[in-house]
Design an enzyme around this catalytic site. Structure first.
Site, short mmCIF file in Angstrom:
data_model
loop_
_atom_site.label_atom_id
_atom_site.label_comp_id
_atom_site.label_asym_id
_atom_site.label_seq_id
_atom_site.Cartn_x
_atom_site.Cartn_y
_atom_site.Cartn_z
N CYS A 97 0.50 3.43 3.07
CA CYS A 97 1.13 2.82 4.25
C CYS A 97 2.62 3.09 4.27
O CYS A 97 3.21 3.39 5.32
CB CYS A 97 0.87 1.32 4.29
SG CYS A 97 -0.88 0.87 4.38
N CYS A 113 0.83 -1.21 0.00
CA CYS A 113 0.00 0.00 0.00
C CYS A 113 0.87 1.27 0.00
O CYS A 113 1.63 1.49 0.96
CB CYS A 113 -0.91 -0.03 1.23
SG CYS A 113 -1.70 1.54 1.62
#
Length: 540
Positions: free
Chosen positions: A73, A70
């Site tokens: 992230c 991600c």
């Protein structure tokens, strides 16, 4: 080679996992000496999650659920790390308050199975053992863990007591949950602002160690002692580390150490330390032989024992943590080890049976006299031990003597620290317990001409307070976390020690020591000793 193979999976079948996350250039640079500091946040997975959080001494936990693929992230990780660095680890500015962890919900692992089989060698005309590696499909090992906490987006942050993470899960619509979603933590500043608002603190990203401390003043909060058990474990490890590092086990100090270990096996407030002390005691004669210790072998025995001790974990694999919680001072050089050791001694004094008190008194006095490395401190303590002219027949007598001794030490040190300016300004030496903690302990309180206090104590109330404070209250955090065994009783300790030690390896001297401890320190050691003897008979 043979056209056929005989598979014998029952001979050996092992499996292990390899992460599917690729090793990137950043990992290579770190291996070559890249100056980036290691991650402060703790990476957890389905295997380690419950254990790490259940055993954490921190009051609160923040867990970030993310996916390594991600982009958001990856971009958030430096923000999360800035906050984690001020709370996680021994070098953090504020250790032991919040544990910050991460779980990669998308982590995939390839498991490999190892199969040992026989293969017929056509040239040598014999069978040869071979090892075959069998890969299995990749699996997301943390998916069930993330489902427990209803992870619906990345990254997601949850806040709560560590034990609540270990024992349960989270649902967004569940009312009265102690685990809360952090809805505004997208930068390090905003996350720390959320924490400060929740805790009523004023932590800063620029805090250095022992600066901007939000230390709990244990004089006004009796519940703080529950967190001291982690410091008792730290102090126990520190005491033995000092003994072995300074090679203090000699022919004349060997017996006092055995007697102190016997006391720890039976009455240490931490189950982990009782178990670790038992393992050292069982192997004591192998580490430090019980013969006459001639000069030419004493040095070798000491070195051998010191090296071997590194293989023991006297209070479990988590110890040492490298920081103090209840015993943390506002300066690096205050409180800490001496505070943790006092708490341990008080806890031992209130856990004894009446008939054990004087033997425990002797064991503690001899331990301090031989192994407390501050020369002036141990001399003063042993002088006070030497003034005792009658045996202690009851638990209350020894517990009150130790309490009175501690107060006398505090009075002496208070004068010295005030004159030299070496005391801890947030934790000045005082008479214990203060009136806020135990009003009924005081019959009257007067100020003497030299500025010190003169107290007429209600000794029955003081003893009742000591039993509650250093007994029940001290172990309450372990009961909450289930570390005392099923139902919070002691029976599981006997089973742990019976299964974790080998009866065949019990040396004569240590066995005799345990037998003596059985007589002196109650039925628990007696049951354990009986089990060891039975196991030895069966093996012989």
């Amino acid at each position: 080679m043979s056209p056929f193979s005989i598979f014998l999976p029952f001979l050996l079948y092992l499996s292990f996992g390899v992460s599917s996350v690729p090793i990137g250039s950043r990992s290579i640079l770190r291996a070559l000496g890249d100056p980036d500091p290691p991650d402060a946040a703790i990476d957890l997975n389905t295997t380690s999650f419950d254990e790490v959080l259940r055993d954490s001494p921190a009051s609160f936990a923040i867990v970030e659920y993310f996916a390594h693929w991600c982009p958001a992230c990856r971009n958030y990780k430096p923000q999360y790390e800035k906050v984690a660095r001020i709370f996680n680890g021994a070098d953090a500015a504020h250790p032991g308050i919040i544990i910050m962890a991460r779980v990669d919900c998308a982590l995939k692992v390839t498991f490999f199975s190892l199969v040992l089989y026989l293969d017929f060698h056509s040239v040598k005309r014999c069978c040869v053992l071979k090892l075959l590696t069998l890969p299995s499909p990749q699996s997301q090992i943390n998916i069930k863990l993330c489902d427990r906490f209803s992870v619906g987006h990345y990254p997601m942050l949850l806040w709560g007591p560590p034990a609540k993470f270990a024992s349960g899960g989270w649902e967004p619509k569940k009312e009265k949950s102690e685990i809360l979603a952090i809805d505004d933590g997208r930068t390090s500043e905003r996350l720390l602002e959320w924490i400060n608002k929740k805790m009523g603190s004023s932590y800063s990203l620029d805090d250095e160690k022992y600066e901007n401390e939000n230390l709990p003043l244990n004089a006004s909060d009796p519940g703080q002692i529950a967190r001291a058990l982690y410091d008792v474990e730290e102090a126990t490890w520190s005491a033995f580390d000092i003994i072995f590092e300074h090679k203090m086990i000699k022919s004349e100090t060997r017996d006092p150490l055995i007697r102190f270990l016997q006391l720890l096996v039976a009455h240490h407030p931490s189950r982990r330390c009782r178990k670790g002390s038992a393992e050292i005691l069982l192997n004591f004669d192998d580490l430090w032989p019980s013969d006459l210790w001639p000069v030419n072998i004493e040095k070798n025995a000491t070195y051998h024992g010191n090296d071997a001790f590194k293989g023991f974990q006297i209070c479990g694999k988590e110890i040492p943590r490298g920081y103090w919680i209840f015993c943390r001072g506002s300066k690096n050089e205050t409180r800490g080890y001496s505070c943790g050791l006092w708490v341990l001694l008080h806890s031992l004094s209130v856990r004894l049976e009446d008939g054990e008190s004087h033997i425990a008194f002797t064991a503690i006095c001899d331990f301090i006299h031989n192994f407390f490395i501050c020369q002036e401190c141990r001399r003063h303590f042993y002088e006070m031990c030497s003034t005792v002219s009658y045996p202690f027949n009851k638990t209350s007598q020894f517990a009150l003597w130790l309490w009175d001794t501690h107060n006398k030490v505090n009075e002496r040190l208070k004068k010295e620290e005030e004159s030299l300016g070496t005391g801890d300004p947030k934790f000045p030496k005082m008479l214990w317990p203060p009136k806020q903690l135990c009003p009924s302990c005081y019959r009257s309180l007067k100020k003497k001409s030299d500025g010190t206090s003169q107290v007429e104590w209600n000794l029955d109330a003081v003893f009742k307070f000591l039993v509650g404070y250093y007994g029940n209250m001290l172990v309450s955090s372990y009961k909450d976390n289930g570390l005392l065994g099923v139902g919070g009783n002691e029976r599981s300790l006997v089973d742990d020690m019976a299964t974790s030690t080998s009866a065949v390896a019990v040396p004569v001297g240590a066995a005799l020591g345990i037998a003596l401890a059985s007589c002196a320190f109650g039925a628990l050691a007696c049951v354990w000793r009986s089990q060891q003897k039975n196991r030895k008979r069966r093996r012989n």
